[in-house]
Enzyme design. Structure first.
Site, PDB file in Angstrom:
ATOM      1  N   GLU A 197      35.385  44.376  51.838  1.00 34.62           N
ATOM      2  CA  GLU A 197      34.833  43.863  50.580  1.00 34.62           C
ATOM      3  C   GLU A 197      33.341  43.510  50.641  1.00 34.62           C
ATOM      4  OE1 GLU A 197      36.343  44.338  47.938  1.00 34.62           O
ATOM      5  OE2 GLU A 197      38.407  44.650  48.629  1.00 34.62           O
TER       6      GLU A 197
ATOM      7  N   TYR B 283      33.535  38.748  50.008  1.00 35.00           N
ATOM      8  CA  TYR B 283      32.713  39.613  49.149  1.00 35.00           C
ATOM      9  C   TYR B 283      31.235  39.255  49.260  1.00 35.00           C
ATOM     10  CZ  TYR B 283      36.996  41.117  46.704  1.00 35.00           C
ATOM     11  OH  TYR B 283      38.227  41.652  46.394  1.00 35.00           O
TER      12      TYR B 283
ATOM     13  N   HIS C 248      34.208  51.705  47.610  1.00 36.06           N
ATOM     14  CA  HIS C 248      35.311  51.605  48.577  1.00 36.06           C
ATOM     15  C   HIS C 248      35.711  52.984  49.133  1.00 36.06           C
ATOM     16  CE1 HIS C 248      36.638  47.466  48.889  1.00 36.06           C
ATOM     17  NE2 HIS C 248      36.795  47.317  47.586  1.00 36.06           N
TER      18      HIS C 248
ATOM     19  N   ASP D  69      46.411  37.185  51.107  1.00 35.69           N
ATOM     20  CA  ASP D  69      45.782  36.798  49.848  1.00 35.69           C
ATOM     21  C   ASP D  69      44.861  35.594  50.005  1.00 35.69           C
ATOM     22  OD1 ASP D  69      46.705  38.667  48.136  1.00 35.69           O
ATOM     23  OD2 ASP D  69      47.668  37.232  46.768  1.00 35.69           O
TER      24      ASP D  69
ATOM     25  N   HIS E 156      31.856  49.327  42.276  1.00 37.05           N
ATOM     26  CA  HIS E 156      32.515  48.648  43.398  1.00 37.05           C
ATOM     27  C   HIS E 156      33.698  49.477  43.919  1.00 37.05           C
ATOM     28  CE1 HIS E 156      33.983  45.065  45.660  1.00 37.05           C
ATOM     29  NE2 HIS E 156      35.158  45.634  45.429  1.00 37.05           N
ATOM     30  N   GLU E 157      34.577  49.863  43.023  1.00 37.20           N
ATOM     31  CA  GLU E 157      35.767  50.600  43.477  1.00 37.20           C
ATOM     32  C   GLU E 157      35.374  51.960  44.059  1.00 37.20           C
ATOM     33  OE1 GLU E 157      38.035  48.635  43.757  1.00 37.20           O
ATOM     34  OE2 GLU E 157      37.489  47.163  42.228  1.00 37.20           O
TER      35      GLU E 157
ATOM     36  N   GLU F 266      40.894  50.231  44.520  1.00 37.56           N
ATOM     37  CA  GLU F 266      40.254  51.461  44.985  1.00 37.56           C
ATOM     38  C   GLU F 266      41.220  52.518  45.483  1.00 37.56           C
ATOM     39  OE1 GLU F 266      40.186  48.400  46.322  1.00 37.56           O
ATOM     40  OE2 GLU F 266      40.062  48.429  48.503  1.00 37.56           O
TER      41      GLU F 266
HETATM   42  N1  BES Z   1      40.409  45.808  46.781  1.00 37.96           N
HETATM   43  C1  BES Z   1      40.075  44.868  45.791  1.00 37.96           C
HETATM   44  C2  BES Z   1      41.259  44.272  45.096  1.00 37.96           C
HETATM   45  C3  BES Z   1      42.235  43.558  46.011  1.00 37.96           C
HETATM   46  C4  BES Z   1      41.812  42.817  47.099  1.00 37.96           C
HETATM   47  C5  BES Z   1      43.577  43.621  45.742  1.00 37.96           C
HETATM   48  C6  BES Z   1      42.739  42.183  47.919  1.00 37.96           C
HETATM   49  C7  BES Z   1      44.502  42.983  46.548  1.00 37.96           C
HETATM   50  C8  BES Z   1      44.084  42.262  47.653  1.00 37.96           C
HETATM   51  C9  BES Z   1      39.154  45.476  44.744  1.00 37.96           C
HETATM   52  O1  BES Z   1      38.246  46.381  45.256  1.00 37.96           O
HETATM   53  C10 BES Z   1      38.343  44.349  44.182  1.00 37.96           C
HETATM   54  O2  BES Z   1      37.627  43.746  44.926  1.00 37.96           O
HETATM   55  N2  BES Z   1      38.463  44.095  42.889  1.00 37.96           N
HETATM   56  C11 BES Z   1      37.756  43.032  42.224  1.00 37.96           C
HETATM   57  C12 BES Z   1      36.612  43.567  41.428  1.00 37.96           C
HETATM   58  C13 BES Z   1      35.335  43.682  42.162  1.00 37.96           C
HETATM   59  C14 BES Z   1      34.243  44.155  41.215  1.00 37.96           C
HETATM   60  C15 BES Z   1      34.899  42.430  42.843  1.00 37.96           C
HETATM   61  C16 BES Z   1      38.685  42.365  41.256  1.00 37.96           C
HETATM   62  O3  BES Z   1      39.798  42.863  41.076  1.00 37.96           O
HETATM   63  O4  BES Z   1      38.313  41.379  40.649  1.00 37.96           O
HETATM   64 ZN    ZN Z   2      36.842  45.530  46.495  1.00 34.10          ZN
END
Ligand code: BES
Ligand code: ZN
Length: 648
Positions: A363, A429, A344, A421, A340-341, A316
């Site tokens: 999330e 989520y 954010h 991580d 989703h993005e 995002e």
């Molecule tokens: N912000 C996240 C990606 C992220 C989280 C990167 C933690 C690094 C550390 C992004 O918004 C996200 O959640 N992406 C998901 C897709 C979403 C539809 C659930 C993904 O990348 O799978």
């Molecule tokens: Zn996200």
């Protein structure tokens, strides 16, 4: 904890013992001599006290002592050396008496640190921590002018950066670079205070080879770039203060197509048509989101469709969401990821988790909001299907985290000693979204939406903790209604493991019919005789997830033949199928598996497939090692880092 208030710079300068321009001899400070730089309080400094920040265990910064307020980057991208080099100029607010400022770095080569006038400042890199990197402590310049100029270079293996060869791009002719800051990777390319609670404005000048274009999560000031020696320079400005994990850069052979008055898509020229078609409804997404929870406060909303090694589905980055090309299904069936993005832009980018312990505030809120956007645009049935897929994801996340008493099934998570991580699971989520759905059900949608909208307004551009959210909810929604608080079960949701019994489970009529077909297949009905006509991507995903764990080779062949699963162009359906194939050691799907794992590097797809292979004895381990040897060079460090620990 000592809480110090911030003084206006002029006052801070006096206390710090700086020289005083035209001062009188009655003050204890020396007058400025000819070689002194008189204090130049920058005009934007807010003369009020700043809020104390909660401690972030994933940053060395001591923001209650000295806090970065603005970052100016002047960097050159060197594709041969795989480095960014140049300067980061930091504007720092300091508490009275603070002598130095502590920054976060990881793997940066620091060449020099000076004040604005080029006078050297004392600096030191501390001991390296394998997760956090190294603190960079810099003496604050005297005179209250807290500007530091850091000359540095990134490492070719900086985790935030992926340098792609031309072969790894769609066009195959030009190299490509992109950054990924979340959670704590920005420190591998920018020496700043890398904590989500420390918001910073930024501006940048990025010099790239003349044939390439740079884009950032900021306002683009020079769409065509400016010719400079050795290439083209692009300038950017982000006037809203953002957490540093949202500073983002991409460089490549990029084309742009507008999709609406404030929306558009960037990608490589050869991907533009497909991307523009997939995202044709982008402007409507922003309108729908605004109707739900208030104005979009970032100006433009563009999407950058990246090369296939992008490790996430989406990121995002403000004004410019980064997205995987694996959402290009051709039928717009995977666009909930963009919802989703976009969501954010409120939950996460406006109201931001103060530390990664509150990742669910980013999330979980976003997953809830995403579903509301999908409902507004495509109706309740599509939204219910998406939410049901999420619910199933939550059930397996609970199992993966050790069952309903597992510590990591809590929303507010303890990340002590761990990489943030570790908290990136469906608990944040999907349990987060289920919590908000449950509150919605208890108080009613109208009241809940009014609350949520006011929450984004009240806390815009502020950090948020679980504790502050609960306090806000009590003050503005629950308002002393003990019975209401009991029915929601606030404390249990926020702090206890497992999924509370009052969780609202999404119900989809379409999915009930899909489950019946999966049962029929499990009981011997031939694939061709199942009622699958008109199924959406989500119904196929649910069907594959509803099949019995163990299937015979004949059943697998029947499925593949009837539905062409190994030839699927839809990444989610293909992933669902390959998961089943690996679990059942179905050899005919191996070429499709190898093709999938070597043609994209989205961690959500790659990691579970390698893990599934590794669970299949010598058979699976052999294939995992063989395929990983081919795939690994193409993966982003984020993806290879997490597959390395699986495929040993
Ligand atoms: N912000 C996240 C990606 C992220 C989280 C990167 C933690 C690094 C550390 C992004 O918004 C996200 O959640 N992406 C998901 C897709 C979403 C539809 C659930 C993904 O990348 O799978
Ligand atoms: Zn996200």
């Amino acid at each position: 904890m000592t809480v110090r208030t911030f003084l206006p710079l002029a006052a801070a300068a006096l206390l710090a013992g700086a020289c005083v321009p035209g001062g009188t001899r009655s003050t204890p400070q020396p007058l400025c001599g000819p070689n002194d730089v008189p204090p130049q309080p920058s005009p934007e400094v807010p003369p009020m006290a700043l809020q104390p920040l909660v401690r972030d265990i994933h940053s060395f910064a001591q923001p209650n002592e000295a806090r970065v307020r603005h970052v100016v980057l002047d960097l050159r991208a060197d594709f041969a050396a795989k480095t960014l080099s140049g300067t980061a100029t930091l504007d720092v607010d300091a508490a009275a008496g603070a002598d130095d400022v502590v920054l976060d770095t990881r793997g940066l080569a620091i060449h020099s640190v000076t004040d604005r006038a080029g006078q050297p400042l004392r600096w030191a890199l501390g001991a390296a921590d394998s997760i956090l990197g190294q603190p960079l402590t810099v003496q604050l310049p005297g005179g209250g002018d807290h500007v530091l100029v850091i000359r540095y270079q990134t490492s070719p293996t900086a985790s935030a950066l992926q340098w792609l060869t031309p072969e790894q791009t769609a066009g195959k002719r030009h190299p490509y670079l992109f950054s990924q800051g979340q959670a704590i990777l920005t420190r591998t390319w920018i020496p700043t205070q890398d904590s989500p609670g420390i918001r910073q404005t930024y501006s940048a000048r990025i010099t790239v080879p003349a044939e390439l274009k740079a884009v950032m999560s900021a306002e683009m000031l020079t769409p065509e770039g400016e010719p400079v020696s050795g290439g083209r320079a692009f300038r950017f400005r982000m006037g809203e203060a953002v957490p540093p994990y949202l500073i983002a850069l991409a460089v490549g052979d990029l084309a742009f197509r507008p999709l609406g008055p404030r929306t558009g898509v960037y990608t490589e020229p050869g991907m533009l048509e497909r991307s523009a078609n997939e995202l044709a409804e982008l402007e409507k997404f922003v309108d729908a989101a605004e109707s739900l929870y208030g104005p979009y406060r970032w100006g433009r909303y563009d999407v950058l469709v990246l090369p296939p090694s992008f490790p996430f589905g989406g990121m995002e980055n403000p004004r410019l969401t980064f997205a995987t090309p694996t959402i290009l299904a051709g039928d717009r069936s995977l666009v909930s990821l963009i919802a989703h993005e976009l969501a954010h832009s409120w939950s996460g980018n406006l109201v931001t988790n103060a530390t990664w312990a509150g990742f669910w505030l980013n999330e979980g809120f976003t997953t809830y909001f995403e579903n509301r956007i999908m409902e507004a645009l495509y109706g309740p049935e599509r939204a219910a299907m998406l939410a049901s897929l999420g619910w199933r994801g939550l059930q397996s996340a609970v199992v993966d985290a050790g069952g309903p008493t597992g510590a990591d099934t809590r929303l507010h998570i303890d990340l002590a000693g761990r990489d943030p991580d570790a908290g990136m699971t469906d608990i944040a989520y999907e349990k987060g979204a289920a919590f908000l759905r449950t509150i919605e059900q208890v108080v009613g949608r109208e009241r809940w939406d009014a609350y949520l909208r006011s929450y984004f307004d009240r806390h815009a551009f502020q950090p948020m903790t679980t504790e502050t959210f609960l306090a806000d909810l009590r003050a503005n929604l629950i308002r002393g209604d003990a019975e209401l608080e009991r029915r929601i079960g606030l404390e249990q949701w926020a702090y206890q493991p497992g999924v509370p019994a009052n969780a609202v489970q999404p119900q989809s009529g379409a999915f009930a019919r899909v489950e019946a077909q999966a049962r029929a297949f499990g009981q011997g009905t031939a694939a061709a005789r199942l009622q699958t006509s008109g199924w959406s991507t989500q119904e196929w995903q649910h069907f594959l997830g509803s099949l019995p764990q163990r299937l015979t080779r004949a059943q697998l062949a029947d499925l593949d033949r009837a539905f062409g699963l190994s030839r699927q162009g839809n990444s989610e359906i293909l992933f669902g199928w390959l998961t089943i194939a690996v679990r059942n050691r179905y050899e005919p799907a191996l070429p499709a598996l190898e093709q999938f794992l070597t043609s994209q590097g989205r961690r959500k797809f790659v990691r579970p497939l390698f893990a599934a292979l590794m669970e299949q004895g010598e058979w699976g381990r052999g294939h995992a090692r063989r395929i990983y040897a081919i795939a690994r060079p193409g993966y982003h460090p984020v993806t290879s880092g997490s597959v390395d620990v699986i495929v040993k």
